[in-house]
Design a protein around this motif. Structure first.
Motif, PDB file in Angstrom:
ATOM      1  N   MET A 592      -3.341  -5.304  -4.413  1.00  0.00           N
ATOM      2  CA  MET A 592      -2.812  -4.833  -5.696  1.00  0.00           C
ATOM      3  C   MET A 592      -3.877  -4.922  -6.782  1.00  0.00           C
ATOM      4  N   ALA A 593      -4.672  -5.993  -6.750  1.00  0.00           N
ATOM      5  CA  ALA A 593      -5.744  -6.112  -7.734  1.00  0.00           C
ATOM      6  C   ALA A 593      -6.806  -5.037  -7.525  1.00  0.00           C
ATOM      7  N   PHE A 594      -7.158  -4.759  -6.275  1.00  0.00           N
ATOM      8  CA  PHE A 594      -8.186  -3.758  -5.970  1.00  0.00           C
ATOM      9  C   PHE A 594      -7.781  -2.377  -6.477  1.00  0.00           C
ATOM     10  N   PHE A 595      -6.500  -2.011  -6.286  1.00  0.00           N
ATOM     11  CA  PHE A 595      -6.031  -0.687  -6.708  1.00  0.00           C
ATOM     12  C   PHE A 595      -5.523  -0.690  -8.144  1.00  0.00           C
ATOM     13  N   ILE A 604       8.033  -8.122  -7.060  1.00  0.00           N
ATOM     14  CA  ILE A 604       8.151  -9.485  -6.533  1.00  0.00           C
ATOM     15  C   ILE A 604       9.211  -9.525  -5.442  1.00  0.00           C
ATOM     16  N   ALA A 605      10.308  -8.772  -5.651  1.00  0.00           N
ATOM     17  CA  ALA A 605      11.338  -8.689  -4.611  1.00  0.00           C
ATOM     18  C   ALA A 605      10.762  -8.090  -3.335  1.00  0.00           C
ATOM     19  N   GLY A 606       9.861  -7.104  -3.495  1.00  0.00           N
ATOM     20  CA  GLY A 606       9.213  -6.519  -2.324  1.00  0.00           C
ATOM     21  C   GLY A 606       8.343  -7.522  -1.594  1.00  0.00           C
ATOM     22  N   ILE A 607       7.668  -8.406  -2.355  1.00  0.00           N
ATOM     23  CA  ILE A 607       6.847  -9.433  -1.712  1.00  0.00           C
ATOM     24  C   ILE A 607       7.724 -10.427  -0.958  1.00  0.00           C
ATOM     25  N   SER A 658       8.384   1.539   6.826  1.00  0.00           N
ATOM     26  CA  SER A 658       7.352   2.217   6.036  1.00  0.00           C
ATOM     27  C   SER A 658       7.772   3.631   5.661  1.00  0.00           C
ATOM     28  N   ILE A 659       8.536   4.305   6.522  1.00  0.00           N
ATOM     29  CA  ILE A 659       9.035   5.643   6.173  1.00  0.00           C
ATOM     30  C   ILE A 659       9.941   5.567   4.948  1.00  0.00           C
ATOM     31  N   ALA A 660      10.824   4.562   4.944  1.00  0.00           N
ATOM     32  CA  ALA A 660      11.691   4.370   3.777  1.00  0.00           C
ATOM     33  C   ALA A 660      10.858   4.063   2.534  1.00  0.00           C
ATOM     34  N   GLY A 661       9.802   3.230   2.705  1.00  0.00           N
ATOM     35  CA  GLY A 661       8.932   2.912   1.579  1.00  0.00           C
ATOM     36  C   GLY A 661       8.201   4.133   1.037  1.00  0.00           C
ATOM     37  N   LEU A 662       7.752   5.010   1.933  1.00  0.00           N
ATOM     38  CA  LEU A 662       7.068   6.238   1.503  1.00  0.00           C
ATOM     39  C   LEU A 662       8.004   7.149   0.717  1.00  0.00           C
ATOM     40  N   ILE A 672      11.464   1.255  -8.998  1.00  0.00           N
ATOM     41  CA  ILE A 672      11.600   1.654  -7.591  1.00  0.00           C
ATOM     42  C   ILE A 672      10.227   1.909  -6.983  1.00  0.00           C
ATOM     43  N   ARG A 673       9.381   2.556  -7.747  1.00  0.00           N
ATOM     44  CA  ARG A 673       8.027   2.831  -7.257  1.00  0.00           C
ATOM     45  C   ARG A 673       7.233   1.541  -7.073  1.00  0.00           C
ATOM     46  N   GLY A 674       7.403   0.595  -8.020  1.00  0.00           N
ATOM     47  CA  GLY A 674       6.721  -0.683  -7.890  1.00  0.00           C
ATOM     48  C   GLY A 674       7.164  -1.442  -6.653  1.00  0.00           C
ATOM     49  N   PHE A 675       8.467  -1.387  -6.357  1.00  0.00           N
ATOM     50  CA  PHE A 675       8.981  -2.022  -5.149  1.00  0.00           C
ATOM     51  C   PHE A 675       8.379  -1.376  -3.900  1.00  0.00           C
ATOM     52  N   ALA A 676       8.304  -0.045  -3.905  1.00  0.00           N
ATOM     53  CA  ALA A 676       7.788   0.674  -2.740  1.00  0.00           C
ATOM     54  C   ALA A 676       6.312   0.362  -2.502  1.00  0.00           C
ATOM     55  N   ILE A 677       5.531   0.256  -3.577  1.00  0.00           N
ATOM     56  CA  ILE A 677       4.096  -0.013  -3.422  1.00  0.00           C
ATOM     57  C   ILE A 677       3.867  -1.373  -2.768  1.00  0.00           C
ATOM     58  N   THR A 678       4.543  -2.396  -3.299  1.00  0.00           N
ATOM     59  CA  THR A 678       4.359  -3.724  -2.705  1.00  0.00           C
ATOM     60  C   THR A 678       4.896  -3.766  -1.283  1.00  0.00           C
ATOM     61  N   LEU A 679       5.964  -3.027  -1.003  1.00  0.00           N
ATOM     62  CA  LEU A 679       6.521  -3.002   0.346  1.00  0.00           C
ATOM     63  C   LEU A 679       5.539  -2.382   1.331  1.00  0.00           C
ATOM     64  N   LEU A 680       4.935  -1.254   0.956  1.00  0.00           N
ATOM     65  CA  LEU A 680       3.994  -0.572   1.854  1.00  0.00           C
ATOM     66  C   LEU A 680       2.745  -1.422   2.089  1.00  0.00           C
ATOM     67  N   ILE A 681       2.224  -2.029   1.012  1.00  0.00           N
ATOM     68  CA  ILE A 681       1.063  -2.908   1.186  1.00  0.00           C
ATOM     69  C   ILE A 681       1.438  -4.080   2.090  1.00  0.00           C
ATOM     70  N   GLY A 682       2.628  -4.638   1.882  1.00  0.00           N
ATOM     71  CA  GLY A 682       3.076  -5.774   2.681  1.00  0.00           C
ATOM     72  C   GLY A 682       3.248  -5.446   4.148  1.00  0.00           C
TER      73      GLY A 682
END
Length: 712
Positions: A592-595, A604-607, A658-662, A672-682
């Motif tokens: 997340m820091a890199f991007f 945080i919920a995604g993490i 990951s399909i749901a996250g995309l 919603i987008r913030g949740f999806a980003i952390t979910l995909l990275i996770g």
């Protein structure tokens, strides 16, 4: 799989160290603890806290795309009427119908034959002739091409988005989050509870209005600069005029004995600072500031951010001015920038570099030589330098210093950086954005290179033709919001209002990209779409603090519960999975820091959800190893087979998530987008830590002599 174990272990150690160093600057900013300076200088990328975590302002605007289309068709209709009258001596009535049609009516039906391409060209770029059976009756129906209609709507939102970004960047708001949502623009301005930003917004609003009044009173040029250390104070310089006397003439009955300007024409009361007897005589400059009462009023009304909203919603300004690299300055015998440099006013340590450029020109006109320019990494450095020059080294009101960004390679092997440079311009704008009818990217038929094609209205076309004809070989500056975005050279007289700008190659940017960027700038300046505010809410810092604390404890409790379960149920193998879990979290935050991603409460919920998924992958592997041991497999064989057989199951389960996250990332917005980003990275980091990192520990155990039992 047990080969190269030492290299794998070294790789994991280096990755963990690097990831930790990448995360430290972000955590230090949030937790307010010091870290070594070399870390902050080396790892400059950080993840940002979202609006729900640090408070701020949330705005939603709808873009009046249909109104923008109407304005465009009205301009085309007006040009059609003028073209028929000038080129064919025929009077027509061109009327806009709705948002996608124009009807051209002729007094005499036979005059329809005069509608040739040279007259109709401006319309046929975006519209097509329909219902031709009506043309014998003296009516031409034009309808906007469907592709052009969709493109214009999309472009209207994009133009508004670019304009808003520039406005907010100019306000100095840190890390804004601005994104489109259908026909809307969502603006999140974290941390705006800081009253400094609100006072600065009020000061900019007041200084802009004062500049307008000064120009209306005869000032050819007004230069405004913020006073360092006081966001509510500024200096106003009026070259070749007595600034205080001019203020007295504008506000003859509105200046109190103590120097306050109380006038309804200004959005806030201002205080004229008294002259400093010890300072050098500088009659063309005056210092002003918001009064204490004005500042108190700003803070009282700050919950609505009215001052800041005026800046955000203000229309963009585009201007075309001539660059003057020839006129000698005073009795120095050299050009202005060279004179300033040779006078020794640029000293080491200022952060300013001076460069002598190669000349330019054209054989039909002027050849310009001996061109000097100043460079700095920060525009404020250049502005402060020129604003604080002694009076005798300041340009007359007929000229001005402007600034533009140029991409330059500063170090060999490194990507190009944006560097600010100076331009000496003539103060009077020859053509403004109001004269631009359309702007598009076209290709030169001879060279095939992209160029920018502009269509000006009649008044703008006449001015541009004269400007280009009188200045062949000289440069023109295209300015957007007080920034020079392009400086093409005139190679010939350009008649008819059809302007074509040849783009130069910039480091790190192709000619096509440069042309597309310039078209965006021109369109956003000349064809702004009105924005209507639909929603506004201010998130307080207290709510953000509660959200941070709540999310933090949710993370701690969730992580602690999982660690306790894994350590008790799976024993030593559980400890390995705990390490992989912590490693996984560090990788998520480092990514997340890199991007430069934004961490929100849903993030945080995604993490937290990722923690569960990461453990689930370890559980699948461990249970498979247990089954194999019960079937009689040796420990080494059970570990290898367990990891190999569990891999497909883990990939299948993570693929569906990951399909749901995309889908959430593509079609969601905001939280919603913030949740999806952390979910995909996770998901990506979970697979890596569960399948690769944890296995390295087991492989080290399996490599020991006499290994025949695994603690699982």
């Amino acid at each position: 799989m047990r080969r190269f174990l030492k290299l794998k272990a070294l790789f994991l150690a280096l990755l963990l160290t690097l990831s930790t160093l990448m995360v430290l600057p972000s955590i230090a900013d949030i937790a307010k603890f010091p870290i070594p300076e070399w870390i902050t200088k080396t790892f400059t990328n950080k993840f940002k806290l979202g609006l729900d975590l640090q408070g701020g302002l949330h705005l939603e605007y709808s873009v009046a795309v249909d109104e923008a289309l109407e304005n465009k068709l009205d301009m085309i209709a007006g040009e059609l009427q003028a073209n028929f009258k000038e080129k064919k001596a025929v009077n027509v009535v061109a009327e806009r119908i709705g948002i996608d049609r124009i009807d051209v009516r002729f007094d005499r039906p036979e005059d329809v034959l005069t509608a040739t391409d040279d007259v109709m060209g401006i319309a046929l770029a975006d519209l097509e002739r329909v219902d031709t059976e009506d043309e014998p009756n003296g009516i031409i129906h034009l309808k906007m091409i469907e592709e052009r209609l969709l493109e214009a709507r999309k472009s209207a939102v994009g133009q508004a988005l670019d304009t808003v970004r520039r406005r907010i960047d100019a306000m100095g708001v840190a890390e804004p989050n601005i994104y489109p949502k259908n026909r809307q623009i969502v603006i999140e301005l974290p941390g705006l509870s800081d009253t400094t930003t609100e006072v600065r917004a009020a000061r900019i609003d007041a200084s802009n209005r004062l500049s307008e009044l000064l120009r209306a009173a005869g000032a050819e040029q007004v230069i405004v600069a913020e006073v360092k250390g006081d966001p509510g104070a500024f200096t106003a310089r009026v070259p070749d005029r007595q600034a205080r006397a001019l203020l007295s003439s504008i506000f003859p009955e509105s200046v109190t004995d103590d120097g306050q300007i109380i006038d309804d024409r200004l959005p806030a009361h201002l205080l004229i600072s008294p002259e400093d007897p010890g300072a050098p005589l500088d009659p063309d400059t005056v210092r002003l500031a918001l009064t204490d009462n004005a500042r108190d009023k700003v803070l009282e009304e700050s919950s609505d951010f009215r001052r800041l909203l005026k800046i955000i919603e203000r229309s963009a300004v585009l201007e075309m001015r001539m660059i003057d690299d020839e006129t000698l300055y005073g009795d120095t015998g050299v050009t202005y920038l060279r004179a300033v440099y040779e006078a020794g006013l640029v000293r080491p340590g200022m952060g300013i570099a001076v460069n002598r450029l190669s000349g330019y020109g054209h054989e039909k006109g002027t050849s310009v030589k001996d061109v000097y320019t100043f460079y700095a990494k920060d525009r404020a450095i250049l502005e402060d330098f020129f604003n604080n020059l002694p009076a005798k080294w300041r340009l007359p009101s007929s000229h001005m210093v402007a600034y533009g960004r140029e991409m330059m390679v500063m170090r060999r092997g490194q990507p190009p950086e944006a560097i600010w440079q100076t331009y000496v311009l003539k103060s009077r704008a020859e053509v403004t954005g109001e004269s631009i009818v359309s702007a598009n990217v076209v290709f030169n038929p001879e060279t095939g290179t992209p160029e920018v094609s502009l269509k000006l209205d009649r008044l703008g076309a006449d001015r541009f033709e004269q400007m280009s004809g009188d200045n062949i070989g000289r440069k023109m500056a295209i300015m957007m919001d007080d920034e020079v975005t392009s400086d093409p050279v005139f190679n010939d007289r350009i008649p008819g209002g059809n302007v074509r700008i040849t783009m130069g190659q910039s480091p790190g940017q192709s000619v096509r990209e440069a042309a597309n960027d310039l078209v965006k700038v021109l369109k956003s300046g000349s064809l702004p779409a009105r924005m209507v505010k639909e929603f506004e809410i201010r998130v307080g810092a207290d709510l953000g603090k509660e959200s941070v604390e709540g999310g933090f404890w949710a993370l701690i409790v969730g992580l602690g519960s999982v660690i306790a379960f894994m350590a008790i149920y799976y024993r030593r193998a559980g400890i390995v999975s705990v390490f992989a879990l912590v490693f996984n979290m560090v990788l998520i935050l480092a990514a997340m820091a890199f991007f430069g991603a934004t961490l929100t409460l849903p993030g945080i919920a995604g993490i937290v959800l990722t923690i569960g998924m990461a453990v689930d992958a370890n559980v699948i592997i461990y249970e498979r190893i247990r089954e194999l041991i019960r079937e009689g497999y040796k420990a080494r064989a059970a570990i290898e087979a367990g990891y190999d057989r569990a891999l497909t199951t883990i990939l299948d389960s993570q693929l569906t998530t990951s399909i749901a996250g995309l889908v959430l990332w593509q079609y969601g917005s905001g939280p919603i987008r913030g949740f999806a980003i952390t979910l995909l990275i996770g998901i990506a980091t979970s697979i890596f830590t569960a399948v690769f990192a944890s296995r390295v520990f087991f492989d080290f155990q399996a490599n020991r002599r006499g290994f025949d039992r695994v603690s699982i």
